[in-house]
Scaffold this motif. Structure first.
Motif, PDB file in Angstrom:
ATOM      1  N   VAL A  39       5.121   1.512   1.047  1.00  0.00           N
ATOM      2  CA  VAL A  39       5.548   2.788   0.392  1.00  0.00           C
ATOM      3  C   VAL A  39       4.994   3.998   0.826  1.00  0.00           C
ATOM      4  CG1 VAL A  39       6.037   3.689  -2.007  1.00  0.00           C
ATOM      5  CG2 VAL A  39       5.937   1.162  -1.781  1.00  0.00           C
ATOM      6  N   MET A  40       5.808   5.031   0.854  1.00  0.00           N
ATOM      7  CA  MET A  40       5.101   6.243   1.427  1.00  0.00           C
ATOM      8  C   MET A  40       5.861   7.323   0.559  1.00  0.00           C
ATOM      9  SD  MET A  40       6.057   6.224   5.458  1.00  0.00           S
ATOM     10  CE  MET A  40       4.886   5.182   6.605  1.00  0.00           C
ATOM     11  N   SER A  41       4.662   8.479   0.417  1.00  0.00           N
ATOM     12  CA  SER A  41       4.896   9.448  -0.250  1.00  0.00           C
ATOM     13  C   SER A  41       4.344  10.681   0.311  1.00  0.00           C
ATOM     14  CB  SER A  41       4.114   9.337  -1.794  1.00  0.00           C
ATOM     15  OG  SER A  41       4.486  10.327  -2.604  1.00  0.00           O
ATOM     16  N   GLY A  42       3.884  11.748  -0.310  1.00  0.00           N
ATOM     17  CA  GLY A  42       3.302  12.952   0.225  1.00  0.00           C
ATOM     18  C   GLY A  42       2.793  13.535  -0.750  1.00  0.00           C
ATOM     19  N   GLY A  43       2.968  15.019  -0.567  1.00  0.00           N
ATOM     20  CA  GLY A  43       3.814  15.558   0.609  1.00  0.00           C
ATOM     21  C   GLY A  43       5.167  15.146   0.581  1.00  0.00           C
ATOM     22  N   GLU A  44       6.060  15.482   1.547  1.00  0.00           N
ATOM     23  CA  GLU A  44       7.220  15.091   1.435  1.00  0.00           C
ATOM     24  C   GLU A  44       7.405  14.240   2.852  1.00  0.00           C
ATOM     25  OE1 GLU A  44      10.711  13.725   1.831  1.00  0.00           O
ATOM     26  OE2 GLU A  44      10.149  14.776  -0.002  1.00  0.00           O
ATOM     27  N   SER A  58      14.227   2.838   1.893  1.00  0.00           N
ATOM     28  CA  SER A  58      15.016   3.061   0.748  1.00  0.00           C
ATOM     29  C   SER A  58      14.375   4.227   0.155  1.00  0.00           C
ATOM     30  CB  SER A  58      14.904   1.767  -0.038  1.00  0.00           C
ATOM     31  OG  SER A  58      15.665   2.358  -1.303  1.00  0.00           O
ATOM     32  N   PRO A  59      15.335   5.170   0.005  1.00  0.00           N
ATOM     33  CA  PRO A  59      14.569   6.509  -0.693  1.00  0.00           C
ATOM     34  C   PRO A  59      14.659   6.341  -2.122  1.00  0.00           C
ATOM     35  CG  PRO A  59      16.483   6.910   0.761  1.00  0.00           C
ATOM     36  CD  PRO A  59      16.603   5.589   0.540  1.00  0.00           C
ATOM     37  N   ALA A  60      13.422   6.700  -2.760  1.00  0.00           N
ATOM     38  CA  ALA A  60      13.490   6.866  -4.087  1.00  0.00           C
ATOM     39  C   ALA A  60      13.339   8.325  -4.475  1.00  0.00           C
ATOM     40  CB  ALA A  60      12.355   6.037  -4.789  1.00  0.00           C
ATOM     41  N   VAL A 105       9.863  -5.315   8.142  1.00  0.00           N
ATOM     42  CA  VAL A 105       9.183  -4.469   7.139  1.00  0.00           C
ATOM     43  C   VAL A 105      10.177  -3.745   6.374  1.00  0.00           C
ATOM     44  CG1 VAL A 105       7.402  -2.756   6.305  1.00  0.00           C
ATOM     45  CG2 VAL A 105       6.982  -4.255   8.090  1.00  0.00           C
ATOM     46  N   ALA A 106       9.990  -3.773   4.598  1.00  0.00           N
ATOM     47  CA  ALA A 106      10.878  -3.110   3.907  1.00  0.00           C
ATOM     48  C   ALA A 106      10.005  -1.843   3.585  1.00  0.00           C
ATOM     49  CB  ALA A 106      11.258  -3.991   2.860  1.00  0.00           C
ATOM     50  N   MET A 148       0.922  -1.100  -0.230  1.00  0.00           N
ATOM     51  CA  MET A 148       0.203  -0.227   0.258  1.00  0.00           C
ATOM     52  C   MET A 148       1.004   1.141  -0.021  1.00  0.00           C
ATOM     53  SD  MET A 148      -1.644  -0.252   3.880  1.00  0.00           S
ATOM     54  CE  MET A 148      -0.678  -1.123   5.261  1.00  0.00           C
ATOM     55  N   LEU A 149       0.485   2.375  -0.596  1.00  0.00           N
ATOM     56  CA  LEU A 149       1.247   3.396  -0.892  1.00  0.00           C
ATOM     57  C   LEU A 149       0.539   4.558   0.357  1.00  0.00           C
ATOM     58  CD1 LEU A 149       3.188   5.699  -2.022  1.00  0.00           C
ATOM     59  CD2 LEU A 149       1.435   5.990  -3.777  1.00  0.00           C
ATOM     60  N   ILE A 150       1.171   5.063   1.393  1.00  0.00           N
ATOM     61  CA  ILE A 150       0.555   5.805   2.455  1.00  0.00           C
ATOM     62  C   ILE A 150       1.130   7.123   2.317  1.00  0.00           C
ATOM     63  CG2 ILE A 150       0.153   6.114   4.693  1.00  0.00           C
ATOM     64  CD1 ILE A 150       0.867   3.141   5.457  1.00  0.00           C
ATOM     65  N   ASP A 151       0.271   8.368   2.352  1.00  0.00           N
ATOM     66  CA  ASP A 151       0.854   9.699   2.462  1.00  0.00           C
ATOM     67  C   ASP A 151       0.682   9.979   3.936  1.00  0.00           C
ATOM     68  OD1 ASP A 151       1.237   9.395  -0.382  1.00  0.00           O
ATOM     69  OD2 ASP A 151      -0.547  10.877  -0.700  1.00  0.00           O
TER      70      ASP A 151
END
Length: 465
Positions: free
Chosen positions: A162-167, A210-212, A184-185, A115-118
């Motif tokens: 996975v995390m995004s945002g925002g920053e 890990s930053p993208a 967890v990765a 899941m992608l979490i902001d």
């Protein structure tokens, strides 16, 4: 022994795991035959064995693949190897996927891989055309809310978040969350400007993050979209991460302006030299802050990228995922809870980071309740949306399908203007663009399915049905 390593030992059996780990640490390339032989004895899925076999073939036949594996196992800090890599390849993939499949059969709806979490909508940059640019600023999820999501995700076999945002680097609980969930990765989409030496060292110590890093190409085009001086700050952040042995990658939004420069040999070689081990390629989608249809790549450019990215994968020691063009690898769209979904900083549940239509909120629902919702069901019963897997996306490839799913499910726009792509001039423009790509994509798909020295994508699709 680290928690993730303990889980791997339990899964494989201590003797088998110790043998495999010893071969990996000593000389993985030389011992590849032995590693493949040992993997056949492990309790893994048949398609996992097949993927391991293909990795071995790639290493045997491709110097770039061999160089990539050697970099992964020699340039990466040992603590990162024992957390991030074990978490991703063992916990999330070999252990997590079978559980997800079993639960999907039991529940009657898909349990996704991630899941992608902001966690926050706050950002220190204001990039032109940002897909999150129209969300309300200063929205933020609490540590308890995100912690609950990750915990419930692990119960379902989800060990890659996975995390995004925002920053996401502006969310004050990021490192605390990664510390609590060491099995967890975590991957974060970040602009990179807040990664200094101290934060890079913290990532090395945690080992499971890990930053993208978002970049648009060279200095001129990156600074044009992201702000003066951002490119140099990105390069500095990459230097810090490389020096610490952290696994990191890049994220590029491909537009009509940068598609050649971003995937030129010179720029990709620069990113490899800086230490990038992977990359995410997103075609520009006209949503968010000041959408601009003129930035969307043309059908001819998109067709070019199909071949160009494949060339880079086989000739450069880096792994690149090309969203939308990689539909043949993912068997179509992965959104709508099939393989992933999006939670914005208000807690609203969306099928995709680019499809800003929500049903429900994590504040009053469990993760299982979130996954069992009408718009996800609308997605899953139609996926793949086209037999031509070069047309996977219901936003830019089949916008009529997106309109149908939103109407059927009763999903509502998650910010003002999100539904502009469903009606009026914007909808008409998307229909026109989708039709132009359909003609080009059909020609390209026929070329791929005929082989031309490549494995038939059509056979792959049939085999996985």
């Amino acid at each position: 022994m680290l928690p993730s390593m303990e889980a791997a030992k339990r899964y494989f059996g201590e003797k088998l795991f110790n043998q495999m780990y010893r071969y990996l640490k000593s000389d993985p390339i030389k011992n590849m035959d032995r590693l493949v032989e040992l993997s056949a004895k492990a309790p893994i899925l048949p398609d996992h064995r097949e993927k391991i076999r293909k990795i071995k073939e790639a290493i045997d036949n491709n110097p770039a693949s061999k160089e990539y594996v050697e970099k992964l196992l020699t340039n990466v800090d040992e603590n990162v190897q024992e957390h991030l890599l074990v978490n991703f390849f063992i916990n999330a993939s070999l252990m997590g996927i079978p559980r997800q499949r079993k639960l999907s059969e039991e529940k009657g709806f898909s349990i996704p891989f991630t899941m992608l979490i902001d966690p926050t909508s706050n950002c220190n940059l204001r990039c032109q055309g940002c897909w999150a640019g129209e969300y309300e600023k200063h929205q933020q999820l609490s540590f308890e809310e995100v912690d609950r999501l990750v915990s419930e995700g692990k119960e379902l076999g989800m060990y890659f978040i996975v995390m995004s945002g925002g920053e996401p680097m502006m969310w004050p609980h990021l490192f605390d969350l990664c510390e609590k969930h060491k099995d967890v990765a975590f991957m974060i989409y970040t602009n990179g400007t807040l990664i200094n030496e101290e934060n890079a060292e913290k990532m090395r110590q945690l080992g499971n993050i890990s930053p993208a890093i978002s970049v648009e190409g060279g200095r001129e085009i990156t600074d044009e979209r992201r702000g003066q001086g951002v490119f140099d700050r990105i390069m500095e952040a990459m230097d810090h991460l490389k020096n610490k042995g952290v696994v990191f990658g890049f994220s590029i939004t491909i537009t009509r302006k940068n598609y050649l420069d971003a995937y030129s040999d010179e720029f990709i070689d620069l990113l490899i030299d800086k230490g990038c081990l992977y990359g995410w390629s997103f075609h520009y989608v006209p949503i968010g802050s000041s959408p601009d249809f003129s930035l969307m790549i043309t059908p001819e450019q998109r067709s070019y990228l199909v071949d160009r990215v494949q060339y880079l994968r086989t000739h450069k020691p880096i792994q690149i995922a090309d969203f939308w063009n990689d539909g043949s690898l993912t068997q179509g769209c992965i959104a709508g809870g099939r393989q992933y979904f999006h939670i914005n900083a208000k807690g609203e549940v969306e099928p995709c980071a680019f499809a800003h239509f929500a049903i429900g909120n994590i504040q009053d629902k469990s993760l299982l309740e979130i996954l069992d919702n009408p718009i996800f069901k609308a997605y899953q019963k139609r996926q793949p949306f086209s037999e031509n897997l070069l047309r996977p996306c219901p936003i830019i490839d089949l916008p009529d399908v997106l309109r149908e799913m939103v109407d059927e499910s009763g999903a509502i726009p998650s910010h003002d203007g999100a539904d502009d792509i469903l009606k009026g001039a914007n909808a008409a423009q998307l229909d026109k663009i989708a039709e132009a790509w359909r003609k080009q994509a059909d020609e390209k798909w026929e070329e791929i399915c005929k082989g031309n020295g490549q494995e038939s994508a059509e056979e792959d699709r049939i085999a996985q049905k």
